[in-house]
Write a protein that holds these residues in place. Sequence first.
Motif, PDB file in Angstrom:
ATOM      1  N   TYR A 120      -3.906 -19.496  15.549  1.00  0.00           N
ATOM      2  CA  TYR A 120      -3.928 -18.379  16.644  1.00  0.00           C
ATOM      3  C   TYR A 120      -5.182 -18.081  17.172  1.00  0.00           C
ATOM      4  CZ  TYR A 120       1.420 -19.111  17.199  1.00  0.00           C
ATOM      5  OH  TYR A 120       2.260 -19.896  16.995  1.00  0.00           O
ATOM      6  N   VAL A 121      -5.399 -17.833  18.679  1.00  0.00           N
ATOM      7  CA  VAL A 121      -6.559 -16.526  19.207  1.00  0.00           C
ATOM      8  C   VAL A 121      -5.485 -15.683  20.112  1.00  0.00           C
ATOM      9  CG1 VAL A 121      -8.342 -18.304  18.430  1.00  0.00           C
ATOM     10  CG2 VAL A 121      -7.303 -18.291  20.898  1.00  0.00           C
ATOM     11  N   ALA A 122      -6.316 -14.558  20.702  1.00  0.00           N
ATOM     12  CA  ALA A 122      -6.289 -14.382  21.688  1.00  0.00           C
ATOM     13  C   ALA A 122      -6.839 -13.580  23.116  1.00  0.00           C
ATOM     14  CB  ALA A 122      -6.409 -12.053  21.362  1.00  0.00           C
ATOM     15  N   ILE A 123      -6.001 -14.296  23.470  1.00  0.00           N
ATOM     16  CA  ILE A 123      -7.082 -14.837  25.602  1.00  0.00           C
ATOM     17  C   ILE A 123      -6.426 -12.910  26.553  1.00  0.00           C
ATOM     18  CG2 ILE A 123      -5.849 -15.582  27.153  1.00  0.00           C
ATOM     19  CD1 ILE A 123      -6.694 -18.001  25.508  1.00  0.00           C
ATOM     20  N   SER A 128     -10.127 -13.654  31.823  1.00  0.00           N
ATOM     21  CA  SER A 128     -10.150 -14.899  30.582  1.00  0.00           C
ATOM     22  C   SER A 128     -11.259 -14.874  29.811  1.00  0.00           C
ATOM     23  CB  SER A 128     -10.586 -15.759  31.930  1.00  0.00           C
ATOM     24  OG  SER A 128     -10.113 -16.497  33.204  1.00  0.00           O
ATOM     25  N   HIS A 129     -11.152 -13.752  29.025  1.00  0.00           N
ATOM     26  CA  HIS A 129     -11.750 -13.569  27.909  1.00  0.00           C
ATOM     27  C   HIS A 129     -11.227 -14.001  26.947  1.00  0.00           C
ATOM     28  CE1 HIS A 129     -12.818  -9.388  30.216  1.00  0.00           C
ATOM     29  NE2 HIS A 129     -14.243 -10.774  30.300  1.00  0.00           N
ATOM     30  N   ILE A 130     -11.303 -14.372  25.698  1.00  0.00           N
ATOM     31  CA  ILE A 130     -11.450 -15.624  24.796  1.00  0.00           C
ATOM     32  C   ILE A 130     -11.348 -14.463  23.045  1.00  0.00           C
ATOM     33  CG2 ILE A 130     -13.080 -17.241  24.647  1.00  0.00           C
ATOM     34  CD1 ILE A 130      -9.834 -18.479  23.265  1.00  0.00           C
ATOM     35  N   ARG A 376      -8.827 -18.800  31.951  1.00  0.00           N
ATOM     36  CA  ARG A 376      -7.588 -18.432  30.491  1.00  0.00           C
ATOM     37  C   ARG A 376      -6.279 -17.934  31.169  1.00  0.00           C
ATOM     38  NH1 ARG A 376     -11.561 -20.617  27.192  1.00  0.00           N
ATOM     39  NH2 ARG A 376     -13.667 -19.410  27.181  1.00  0.00           N
ATOM     40  N   ASN A 377      -5.550 -18.515  30.854  1.00  0.00           N
ATOM     41  CA  ASN A 377      -3.940 -17.696  30.548  1.00  0.00           C
ATOM     42  C   ASN A 377      -3.063 -18.193  32.007  1.00  0.00           C
ATOM     43  OD1 ASN A 377      -2.440 -15.721  29.024  1.00  0.00           O
ATOM     44  ND2 ASN A 377      -2.835 -14.740  31.410  1.00  0.00           N
ATOM     45  N   GLY A 378      -4.144 -18.174  33.023  1.00  0.00           N
ATOM     46  CA  GLY A 378      -3.546 -18.581  34.249  1.00  0.00           C
ATOM     47  C   GLY A 378      -4.439 -18.802  35.536  1.00  0.00           C
ATOM     48  N   MET A 379      -3.763 -19.140  36.605  1.00  0.00           N
ATOM     49  CA  MET A 379      -4.634 -19.304  37.543  1.00  0.00           C
ATOM     50  C   MET A 379      -4.894 -18.414  38.360  1.00  0.00           C
ATOM     51  SD  MET A 379      -5.811 -22.599  37.483  1.00  0.00           S
ATOM     52  CE  MET A 379      -6.588 -22.185  39.240  1.00  0.00           C
TER      53      MET A 379
END
Length: 600
Positions: A120-123, A128-130, A376-379
């Motif tokens: 697991y990672v954090a987004i 759009s950062h990770i 990242r995560n969504g458009m």
Amino acid sequence: MEKIKHDLRLSEAISPFGVGAIVDIRGASLMAPDTSWWDSKYAQEIHCERLMSRLGAGTLRRPPEHAGRAAKTTPALMYWRFPAWRFCERCDRLSKLTGKKNGKWSNKCECGGLLVPMRYVAICEKGSHIQDINWFKWAHRGSAALQNEEVRFCRDYRSLKFKKYAGRGEGLLSLAVKCNGCGNSRVLQELVTAGALSRDGIRCAGRQPWEPENSVKEPCQNALNAVQRGATGNYMAEKISALDIPEEAPPSVELAERIRGHVYFAKVVADNGGPQADMVAEWIAEELGVSKETVLVTVAEGEVAADDMLLDLKDGEWAAFLKKLDAVRDREGGDFVVDGRTFDDVEGPESLLRAIGGVGMVRRVREVIALRGFRRNGMDAALIDVDLGPNRRRYPTYPAIELFGEGIFIRFNEELLGAWEEQPGVRARAGILTRRKEHSALADRLDTPEPRYVALHTLAHLIIRRLAFESGYASAALQERIYANSERADKTAGILIYTASGDSQGTLGGLVRLGEPSKLIPLIVAALDDADFCSNDPVCIESDKQGASQMNLSACHGCALVSETSCETGNRLLDRQLLLGGSDVKGLLEDVLTEVRRLG
């Protein structure tokens, strides 16, 4: 940093393993940093004026090619280790420490076991950062930390373990992070609940993993979500491609330039809609052979810039293809060679021959694909540029590849198409997708799903599926480019199906030979016949809610879907009914199969 040698295809360095993407290589999880980290000595510059005129200032560079050997001087791309937190598969120790063995970075624990990256990672939700999840901090939070002071103030960093409990099933309840120092343990089930990281005081760092901490000027206020590092939503590349063709002005642009170049045009502009403007506009219209209204519209529009980069590129390509269709044999050479063909003396269904306005056998075409950024995560998340270095605003570097191929261009009868799409049932059917697109996060990345686009897009997919049997190419090796827009000044109605690769394999002739009308007409009929009955019918043909975000109507894997890399919209905006007809809608080519079966 450990130097790992591994081969990727050139296209993979753009997508799916481009800047900001996670790639698993030999047990290590790596991420490609932005192009400011590239060594320009090894990244060859690619030239495509059509593409750069839309992107603006900057340069296109191709990732280093395979050198045939692995050495210190081998051209290569740098990758960042992410996530940094790993656990030992032998002793379960969890840390982000990396040691050395014989002077080299090692991916092994002190006990000799291999280190495995955390799942697991954090987004960031919108930025759009990770980032890595601070597992030590997370393990010492939660309800136990509130009740036990020993847990809250534990500093035994070397006692963290990633435990797998066999008696708890196969879900996240069987996976836990445990500190042997204070004895606290938390299962991963607590990690994936809504707002879990925020409740534990873990905030977004506001940057990409390879960026230094001092690069963040303002803190990111968006919440973090814990996601699996291999999830598809972690990386959504935004690419733009252009065919390298002689830039041709669309007919409407050429006409506007002729009107603006007329000696009396300035007088029409100066009068600003007065009585003299009307009279002078009529003089210009008579000399140029156009209507007075066309002249006045040109005056009112002024210099109108294209508001959509891809549509602007397609306008120029459409004009270039139309010019090529006029020549039976293209003798100009270069990277854009198209032979035009007519349907004189060609046998086939009259309804199909009337619908097709011309065919181009594309013997050679060059395509340049550039990566503009990623989300990242969504458009609806922020677009991250591929160049985050000091030159990102003035002269950015875009990763790009050039592909050479062959193909078939089919132009459709505009008059017939225009009459068909004015039917109420046709417009109502396409209107379903139009309304869904307006409320979709993909709205900015999809074409307008007007009837002609959906019908021609579906036909392109059916032809691609059929070509896989006839051309010698796999369906995944074929790509489409749809020219179907009635809202532009120059209406377009055509499809290009082509194959492209980084070498000469894309121009071997297996596809272009099928562009001969005598071969193409039977092929299209066979493609329509294949799709007339789907293995999922009657559910498929009666459906209007299929595909990702329900952006397909009657289209599924049994009839119309192809590889997502072949489709310019990711298998969206498809409907067999608009092409082959349904209970309440007249299909564009509905009469073709009826005519074929009637004639036997």
